[in-house]
Design an enzyme around this catalytic site. Sequence first.
Site, short mmCIF file in Angstrom:
data_model
loop_
_atom_site.label_atom_id
_atom_site.label_comp_id
_atom_site.label_asym_id
_atom_site.label_seq_id
_atom_site.Cartn_x
_atom_site.Cartn_y
_atom_site.Cartn_z
N LYS A 74 -35.77 8.00 -100.10
CA LYS A 74 -36.78 8.86 -100.71
C LYS A 74 -37.20 9.97 -99.75
CE LYS A 74 -41.33 8.42 -102.98
NZ LYS A 74 -42.36 7.44 -103.39
N SER A 148 -43.41 7.48 -107.98
CA SER A 148 -42.96 8.68 -107.30
C SER A 148 -41.56 8.57 -106.71
CB SER A 148 -43.96 9.06 -106.20
OG SER A 148 -44.05 8.04 -105.22
N SER A 172 -44.95 3.14 -107.35
CA SER A 172 -43.90 4.14 -107.21
C SER A 172 -42.50 3.58 -106.98
CB SER A 172 -44.24 5.11 -106.08
OG SER A 172 -45.39 5.85 -106.42
#
Length: 487
Positions: A74, A148, A172
């Site tokens: 990420k 996210s 997330s």
Amino acid sequence: MEPTATAWREQLRRGELSAVELCEHYLARLDAVAHLNAVVARDDEAARAAAAAADARIRAGEDGPLLGIPLTVKDGLDAVGMPCRTGSLARADQPVRDAEVVRRVKAAGAVVLGKTNMPELGMSYETDNRVYGRTDHPFDPRRTPGGSSGGEGAVLGADASPLGIGTDGGGSIRVPSAFCGLFGLRPTTGRVPGTGAWPPGRAGSTFDLTCVGPMGRGTADIASLLGVLAGPDLVDPFAPPVPFADWTAVDVSRLRVGWYVEDGVAAPVSEVRAAVEKAAVALGEAGATVVEVVPPAGVRRATEYFFRATAADGGERLLDLVGDRPEDHVPQFLELVRHPPYGGSTSAADYFALLQEIFDLRAEVRRWVADYDVVLAPVVAGPAPLHGEPPAGVPGERYLRYESFNYTHTYSIAGLPAGSAPVAVSDGLPIGVQVVAPAWREDLVLAAQQVLEDAFGGFAMTDHLRAWTGSGATADTSSGRNRGEQR
């Protein structure tokens, strides 16, 4: 469907392919799904060099669960050689050292393929920002993969990466995993150090709510990755030296399992309700003692507490980091920061009172969960929604109240290990179920996830949904620039 990371590792171990060949395979897979706009930075030459180094270690007789295995990371985690923009125009500098989790996977011989997209500063369940644009769902480009860690969800769901490292504050990791048919695990607060995450949150108002954890396409895969990620680094003050138990030693027939659907806030669709009930039946058929339960009344305030903590300073710290020019942000981010849905603190005393309420709810939920080995609940009240819309038919004007995500906020506040496992497919969309355990018992979460994987097919159940991902379909990324960065 591509082999799992565990299966790839066996092929590498037997000498049936090389790490370099596997790296090239996945670099080509990333090219094939570029239309998803999931990967925002690559360093292909560094990946090839890491794969060659892994081959040398294998030839020398070395072994390990990640040796030669490609993975993605990420964008909110520093990785040397690639930018860490966190979806924001405010950070353009290159990191000078790897995040601790990135350092660990590299040391274990994993091959970092690239960085994946996320909403700005991780502040949304829709992956969109002004730097890179919007990421599309791997099975339906009209929909969001969540956030996210949405870029991870999309690239893993498209079978273009075997493993991913995400972060989870309010859901997330769990939300994109549920939306994209994946396995994900938010560990106990402190199980994995957050050193090298940006923006740093330990000194902020949400200090220990964000965790780093694994995402993948099978239980054994995320367990192997978590085993490398876990453990203190003597830098993150919230990462103590608690032993990581062997999940394969869990006797499922001795587990006490509670399950629920109603939490007094979210209104789950029937498909989500049915998925949780099916998961409970599967664990019962595996020998566990299963009962329907009622969560503590305090969980009704989990979403409120989560966002009040996020906005405890009225959004001033975030705006100091990124500025408040409307053209630099998607409207959802700016609205959330400027007008927090549940308000912020008005004084230090007000914030300390909020912290006490959060700790009281944490204690209440932990005491309740401790009566069981595993608790099953929805991840989200509905499957992946259309871009810009809340899930489960919630009216658009209530989107920024995030009530459909109260199930994940509950266990973020509690700081407990919580994972997502795919249990069903409805109208072409995966439905995930949340698996929760007492603190430091990730082994129980993983054992239950494996039961659900065996019962329902796991990631394989969505295989027919991926037919379109290689078709060259294009994404509407008008909200951003849709440009990955590559060395």
